[in-house]
Structures are given as structure tokens and as C-alpha cells.
Write an enzyme that holds these catalytic residues in place. Structure first.
Site, PDB file in Angstrom:
ATOM      1  N   GLU A   1     -57.262  88.757 -34.790  1.00  0.00           N
ATOM      2  CA  GLU A   1     -57.745  89.874 -33.987  1.00  0.00           C
ATOM      3  C   GLU A   1     -58.489  89.351 -32.763  1.00  0.00           C
ATOM      4  O   GLU A   1     -58.724  88.145 -32.624  1.00  0.00           O
ATOM      5  CB  GLU A   1     -58.651  90.796 -34.813  1.00  0.00           C
ATOM      6  CG  GLU A   1     -57.910  91.528 -35.918  1.00  0.00           C
ATOM      7  CD  GLU A   1     -58.805  92.492 -36.679  1.00  0.00           C
ATOM      8  OE1 GLU A   1     -60.009  92.595 -36.355  1.00  0.00           O
ATOM      9  OE2 GLU A   1     -58.310  93.143 -37.611  1.00  0.00           O
TER      10      GLU A   1
ATOM     11  N   ARG B   1     -76.979  94.572 -41.962  1.00  0.00           N
ATOM     12  CA  ARG B   1     -77.420  93.320 -41.342  1.00  0.00           C
ATOM     13  C   ARG B   1     -78.618  93.633 -40.451  1.00  0.00           C
ATOM     14  O   ARG B   1     -78.512  94.375 -39.487  1.00  0.00           O
ATOM     15  CB  ARG B   1     -76.265  92.719 -40.533  1.00  0.00           C
ATOM     16  CG  ARG B   1     -76.512  91.301 -40.088  1.00  0.00           C
ATOM     17  CD  ARG B   1     -75.209  90.655 -39.634  1.00  0.00           C
ATOM     18  NE  ARG B   1     -74.592  91.362 -38.532  1.00  0.00           N
ATOM     19  CZ  ARG B   1     -73.286  91.429 -38.319  1.00  0.00           C
ATOM     20  NH1 ARG B   1     -72.450  90.857 -39.159  1.00  0.00           N
ATOM     21  NH2 ARG B   1     -72.806  92.063 -37.289  1.00  0.00           N
TER      22      ARG B   1
ATOM     23  N   GLU C   1     -60.224  85.795 -33.035  1.00  0.00           N
ATOM     24  CA  GLU C   1     -60.277  85.431 -34.448  1.00  0.00           C
ATOM     25  C   GLU C   1     -58.947  84.826 -34.886  1.00  0.00           C
ATOM     26  O   GLU C   1     -57.882  85.401 -34.652  1.00  0.00           O
ATOM     27  CB  GLU C   1     -60.583  86.662 -35.296  1.00  0.00           C
ATOM     28  CG  GLU C   1     -61.903  87.332 -34.947  1.00  0.00           C
ATOM     29  CD  GLU C   1     -62.108  88.626 -35.718  1.00  0.00           C
ATOM     30  OE1 GLU C   1     -61.594  88.722 -36.853  1.00  0.00           O
ATOM     31  OE2 GLU C   1     -62.756  89.541 -35.192  1.00  0.00           O
TER      32      GLU C   1
ATOM     33  N   GLY D   1     -64.588  94.903 -41.509  1.00  0.00           N
ATOM     34  CA  GLY D   1     -64.048  95.011 -42.858  1.00  0.00           C
ATOM     35  C   GLY D   1     -63.995  96.408 -43.423  1.00  0.00           C
ATOM     36  O   GLY D   1     -63.551  96.604 -44.561  1.00  0.00           O
TER      37      GLY D   1
ATOM     38  N   SER E   1     -63.677  98.288 -37.995  1.00  0.00           N
ATOM     39  CA  SER E   1     -64.263  96.982 -37.701  1.00  0.00           C
ATOM     40  C   SER E   1     -65.118  96.533 -38.872  1.00  0.00           C
ATOM     41  O   SER E   1     -65.450  97.322 -39.761  1.00  0.00           O
ATOM     42  CB  SER E   1     -65.109  97.046 -36.425  1.00  0.00           C
ATOM     43  OG  SER E   1     -66.142  98.010 -36.570  1.00  0.00           O
TER      44      SER E   1
ATOM     45  N   ASP F   1     -69.934  88.749 -33.429  1.00  0.00           N
ATOM     46  CA  ASP F   1     -71.086  88.543 -34.314  1.00  0.00           C
ATOM     47  C   ASP F   1     -71.211  87.099 -34.781  1.00  0.00           C
ATOM     48  O   ASP F   1     -72.317  86.568 -34.893  1.00  0.00           O
ATOM     49  CB  ASP F   1     -71.054  89.515 -35.503  1.00  0.00           C
ATOM     50  CG  ASP F   1     -69.729  89.532 -36.242  1.00  0.00           C
ATOM     51  OD1 ASP F   1     -68.851  88.700 -35.936  1.00  0.00           O
ATOM     52  OD2 ASP F   1     -69.565  90.397 -37.125  1.00  0.00           O
ATOM     53  N   THR F   2     -70.081  86.419 -35.033  1.00  0.00           N
ATOM     54  CA  THR F   2     -70.173  85.008 -35.432  1.00  0.00           C
ATOM     55  C   THR F   2     -70.717  84.146 -34.302  1.00  0.00           C
ATOM     56  O   THR F   2     -71.220  83.043 -34.544  1.00  0.00           O
ATOM     57  CB  THR F   2     -68.800  84.464 -35.858  1.00  0.00           C
ATOM     58  OG1 THR F   2     -67.895  84.553 -34.763  1.00  0.00           O
ATOM     59  CG2 THR F   2     -68.232  85.234 -37.032  1.00  0.00           C
TER      60      THR F   2
END
Length: 457
Positions: A332, A425, A319, A189, A187, A339-340
Site C-alpha cells: 500500500e 495509541r 509499504e 487494520g 486504515s 506512523d512507522t
């Protein structure tokens, strides 16, 4: 299917619906000192998304146990109980469930033993969100892609799967260069590479193995040895689409059916989001197509869940790729808040976390719940606070940072993660302004005014 089979299937679905209706009506909220009467939720994963889920649950009088692989994770700071364990260890996860005896299990990460979840649904009648089957499918890029493209019929990039470097070479020739190589289980990336030339393919293979979720030990990952290595992850190799931009469509499955939020646009760095905004300011035909694809994806998965007697209730982050010619491709799906979608904490009347919890509890979610709270064509934006460091990291200068006159609204969420090792993050800035560029500028100014304080580990 015969008439009798259809009747039996309909009868079974009606029984399941009545069962869950009974469960909803008999749950008790707000009694936290009685094990026999308290509605208890077990949160598997306690990061920043889990923290917001926990807050929404607690607001409704639900007892929360937050579990994760490390201590003092964000959701643990607000939950009534917490546990630290390897959730991919089936024995440890089963012991945790037996000990907590929850009514609801909410996976918030992907490193979970899904076989245990399937077992507790079957034998203990515990509600797994959105379902044990969907949780398992969404963890596995191979299973998800095959269901999305080959069963549901959603448009995707050309793809192949490979269990060895040799198969990867063959797959890359089929999909063509440039291509993208990803482990089937990862996940944000991790383990992902863009390969423009065959000479870089071996590096992508090694990166996929090192970045995959299930990696537990160091191993020789050179291509000539991959055929005989038992601890090798399958990878997906797919054509690099002529991408214009990406969208996330938050899609809610509830007792009222399936509905969508306004699409969310985003920009990424190394496969991980840095900024997202809503509304996405996209053509109406793209907006409708994006919402339709998202609905189809969730409808297809919900059928699988219902066949297993589960509700499939909750929010899904779907996504999508938007190509330069305007076509859309499914990428996906995450069966949980995305998160977005943190932008919804300032853009919608009900955030993605509130929608998730309400849907889980059987509340019928309609378009009135997913409406934007923005006026006068304003745009809301989330801006990730990504920090480099090696130890405990905090922030100062908060009052000055939030003294931003050019924003219609602004806010900050500090996640409270215990440590940073490298890049992580650590918070999110939320802004509302007249345009995407204005909202970005506002968030950038706020970020520049925040000061970080690092305590070496």
C-alpha cells in the site's frame, strides 16, 4: 503521441513548473495578523502525525488551521485555529475551505471528500498535498492496486475485488486459501481478516463491512442479503503471502525529483504498528530493491498529478512485503507521513514531518536531507504506547521512565488525545541503542516505568 502533442505536453508542464516556482517565491512567512499576506495551511486530520506537521509549519511562520471530527485533537493543541466537522461531508468541507481560504491543504486522514479537493485545485488554485488526484487514489485500495500493478507494473499478491458475498466466494477460490479480506476503504487494520478456511469467509465479509471507513449506519450484513443492500463496501481478497517481514520506505517527491529514506522495519499487531526501527538491517539487495519499488510507485502517481497541473510534492509512506525467498511485493501507499516513520524523529537529521513540509514549500530535497543522524552502527526505534481504557488517560512517572542509562538516547512523545474507549495509541517512545534488540529492551523498560492515570468519562 505526435511531435506536436509532445511539444504541447512539454510546454504545459513547463508552464506548470513556472507557476509553482512563482507561487513559492511569492509566499510570505511569519506575518500572522494579516489575512492578505499570511501563508495559511489547512490541516485535514489532526492526530499525532498532524500535530508534528503543524509544529513544523508553525516553525516556518505558517498559520495553521487544524480540522478533525472531534474536539481537542492533538494538532488542535498547537495550531492557531481549529475546526470540528465531518470532513467527508462535501458541503461542510467546502464551507470550511471558503472560510479559511488557505494557500495549502494538507490531508492527514482518509475520511475526506476528495471531490471538493479536486474542485478547489481547479477553481481556486489551492495547493493540495501531494495532489487531489493522488489523495483520492490512495484512499481507495482498488484504484491504488490497479494503478500500482496494472499500470506501473509493480509486483503484488494475487487479488480480486468483490461487491457481494457471492463475488467474495468466487474471488477467494481464485486467489486461494489462506487469504486476506479487507474493505477497499479503511486504515490501520480496521475491517481486515485472515481467512484460512471457507467456513470463516462470511465472518470476514461482515468484519470488512463493519470496519470500513464509510460505514455510517447499522445494517443487516448477512451474506444472503448483501446482494440487495445499497450500503455495501467493495472488498479486496488477496492471497496470504509467505511473509518474512514488512518494510516502509519513506519517499520524498520535491522540486529536485524523488528520493528515499533508509527503509524502516516494523512489527505489527492486528494490522497496526507496535514498533518500527531504522536502519532495517536488511541485505543490500533487498534495500536497493525496496527503494527502487518505492520510487517507481511515487513516479507513477506523480505523472498523474502533473497531468492535472499539480506538484505531487510531499512525503509518501510506501509499504512493502518481503517474502521468505527474498522477493518484494508492493502492498500500500500513504501520501503523507507514516506512523512507522515516527522513528525518524530520533533517527534522521530531518524527520519525516520536516521533510514533508519542506517538500510542500518547494525546497529541493536530496539525499543529504534524508540521511540518518546515527553513528557507530546504532539503531533507532519507535515503540507505540497503546493504552486500554474508557475515559481520559494521562501518564505519570515521566522523569523516572526517562532515566534510562542503557540507552544511547531516549525520548517520549505524549500525543494528548482527549479520550480512550477501548484501545488507543496515546504516545510513542523513541530510543537509540547498539542493536534492534537493545533498543526494544530499552523502550520496553521505559514503557513499564510509565504509569497511566485514567479519569472515567
Amino acid at each position: 503521441m505526435s511531435f506536436l502533442q509532445k511539444s504541447n505536453a512539454t510546454s504545459m508542464l513547463n508552464e506548470q513548473a513556472e507557476h509553482w516556482k512563482s507561487v513559492e517565491n511569492n509566499r510570505t512567512f511569519g506575518i500572522l495578523n494579516s489575512a492578505s499576506h499570511t501563508t495559511t495551511a489547512l490541516l485535514l486530520g489532526s492526530g499525532e502525525l498532524g500535530k508534528e506537521i503543524a509544529i513544523e509549519l508553525i516553525r516556518l511562520g505558517i498559520k495553521v488551521c487544524a480540522a478533525d471530527s472531534y474536539a481537542n485533537a492533538p494538532a488542535m493543541q498547537v495550531a492557531q485555529e481549529n475546526r470540528v466537522l465531518d470532513m467527508s461531508d462535501s458541503k461542510k468541507l467546502q464551507e470550511l475551505i471558503n472560510n479559511i481560504n488557505p494557500n495549502i491543504i494538507i490531508p492527514e486522514v482518509e475520511a475526506i471528500s476528495t471531490e471538493v479537493l479536486k474542485d478547489v485545485v481547479k477553481n481556486k488554485k489551492i495547493q493540495v498535498v501531494p495532489s487531489s488526484s493522488i489523495t483520492s487514489i490512495a484512499m481507495d485500495r482498488e484504484a491504488l492496486r490497479k494503478i500500482a500493478h496494472e499500470k506501473i507494473g509493480l509486483p503484488t499478491t494475487p487479488y480480486c475485488f468483490a461487491s457481494s458475498y457471492k463475488e467474495l466466494e468466487e474471488g477467494a477460490k481464485i486467489v486461494g486459501y489462506p487469504c486476506v479480506v479487507k474493505p477497499i476503504m479503511s486504515s490501520s487494520g480496521h475491517g481486515q481478516s485472515i481467512v484460512k478456511d471457507p467456513k470463516n469467509l462470511e465472518d470476514a465479509w461482515i468484519e470488512a463491512q463493519n470496519g470500513r471507513r464509510s460505514k455510517h449506519k447499522t445494517q443487516n450484513l448477512q451474506s444472503e442479503d448483501s446482494e440487495n443492500n445499497e450500503d455495501i463496501s467493495r472488498v479486496i481478497v488477496e492471497s496470504l503471502a509467505p511473509l518474512d517481514y514488512e518494510l516502509t520506505v519513506l519517499t520524498v517527491c520535491s522540486s529536485a525529483g524523488i528520493t528515499t529514506c533508509e527503509p524502516i522495519a516494523q512489527c505489527q499487531e492486528n494490522g497496526d504498528y507496535r514498533q518500527s526501527w531504522q536502519p532495517a538491517n536488511i541485505p543490500e539487495n533487498v534495500r536497493k530493491s525496496a527503494q527502487n519499488i518505492a520510487k517507481q510507485a511515487v513516479e507513477g502517481l506523480s505523472k498523474i498529478a502533473k497531468e492535472n497541473g499539480e506538484t505531487c510534492w510531499g512525503i509518501y509512506g510506501v509499504e512493502l512485503f518481503v517474502l521468505k525467498n527474498g522477493d518484494l511485493l508492493f502492498n500500500e501507499l500513504s501520501p503523507r507521513p507514516h506512523d512507522t516513520g515516527m522513528v525518524t524523529m530520533i533517527s534522521q537529521y530531518y524527520s519525516e514531518f520536516a521533510l514533508h513540509v519542506l517538500a510542500i514549500l518547494g525546497v529541493p530535497i536530496t539525499q543529504k536531507h534524508t540521511a540518518l543522524c546515527l553513528k557507530d552502527n546504532k539503531v533507532a526505534l519507535s515503540h507505540a504506547l497503546v493504552v486500554q481504557g474508557n475515559g481520559a488517560v494521562g501518564f505519570t512517572n515521566l522523569a523516572q521512565a526517562l532515566d534510562e542509562e542503557d540507552c544511547t538516547r531516549c525520548d517520549i512523545r505524549i500525543f494528548g488525545k482527549p479520550e480512550v474507549h477501548g484501545s488507543r495509541r496515546m504516545g510513542v517512545i523513541l530510543t537509540v541503542s547498539n542493536s534492534v534488540n537493545d533498543a526494544k529492551s530499552c523502550a520496553t523498560r521505559i514503557a513499564s516505568k510509565l504509569h497511566t492515570v485514567e479519569l472515567p468519562s
